[in-house]
Enzyme design. Sequence first.
Site, PDB file in Angstrom:
ATOM      1  N   CYS A   2       1.044  -1.335   0.046  1.00 63.02           N
ATOM      2  CA  CYS A   2       0.012   0.005   0.079  1.00 63.02           C
ATOM      3  C   CYS A   2       0.788   1.376   0.065  1.00 63.02           C
ATOM      4  CB  CYS A   2      -0.809  -0.116   1.369  1.00 63.02           C
ATOM      5  SG  CYS A   2      -1.769   1.621   1.278  1.00 63.02           S
ATOM      6  N   GLU A 115      -3.862   1.191  -6.108  1.00 65.68           N
ATOM      7  CA  GLU A 115      -2.882  -0.015  -6.645  1.00 65.68           C
ATOM      8  C   GLU A 115      -2.851   0.195  -8.131  1.00 65.68           C
ATOM      9  OE1 GLU A 115      -0.848  -1.441  -4.847  1.00 65.68           O
ATOM     10  OE2 GLU A 115      -1.934  -1.832  -2.938  1.00 65.68           O
TER      11      GLU A 115
END
Length: 247
Positions: A2, A115
């Site tokens: 992340c 992402e």
Amino acid sequence: MCGRYVSTRSPEDLVQLFQVTDWRAEEVLAPSWNVAPTDEVWAVLERAARGHDGGAPRGRQLRPLRWGLVPSWAEDVKVGARMINARVETVHEKPAFRRAFLKHRCLLPADGFYEWEQVKDHGTGKVRKQPYFIHPEDDQVMALAGLYAYWRDRSVKQDDDPAAWLVTCTIITTEATDAAGRVHPRMPLALTEDHYDAWLDPHHQDPDELRALLTQPAGGHLDARPVVPAVNNVRNNGPELLEESAP
């Protein structure tokens, strides 16, 4: 991993959502649609009131921390840029994270996270990175599982000088599933509201019990949509980054 997320809730909203008892109104962070490593981010944690010793009653604090954990033993703060995530599979063992996992846990409020997927441009034939915004289907705030650490700047002589201490944080990640798993193999872990107390309690130190509290954000009910490539540049910020874009 992340490596970028969105956090736009006001501190006043976060105080209510997380039942915070200690927030200093002079501590303000602007909403961010492109939170990046080394940025200041909101964190919820439980400690004795600031300015008091460890014997004082604990309170639930909302405070800004720098994203990228710098262990207390680190010689240089630059190490934090490489410690933005901690893998749940090894967080209790790694020297950089194991003490924080037992004693210094926090929640990092987020609207969603980004992402990237490698895709082939049909026009040019070149491979490019397509960003996706992954967020709860109901758009509720996510309480990402985090750790924090204090680092002492030895160039500042007095311990009671605020400049002597840097407080940093990291996000715990796991293997991705559902919407996130279609884009990237890792994703952040989160806490449900009924587990906030146990996660934040520094006296709760059983590694297996702590890991059992962690879950997928929004119980896995996530939506992933392709967004504009402007988010790829950390200097870009604003709600326009969440505009849907053809992958």
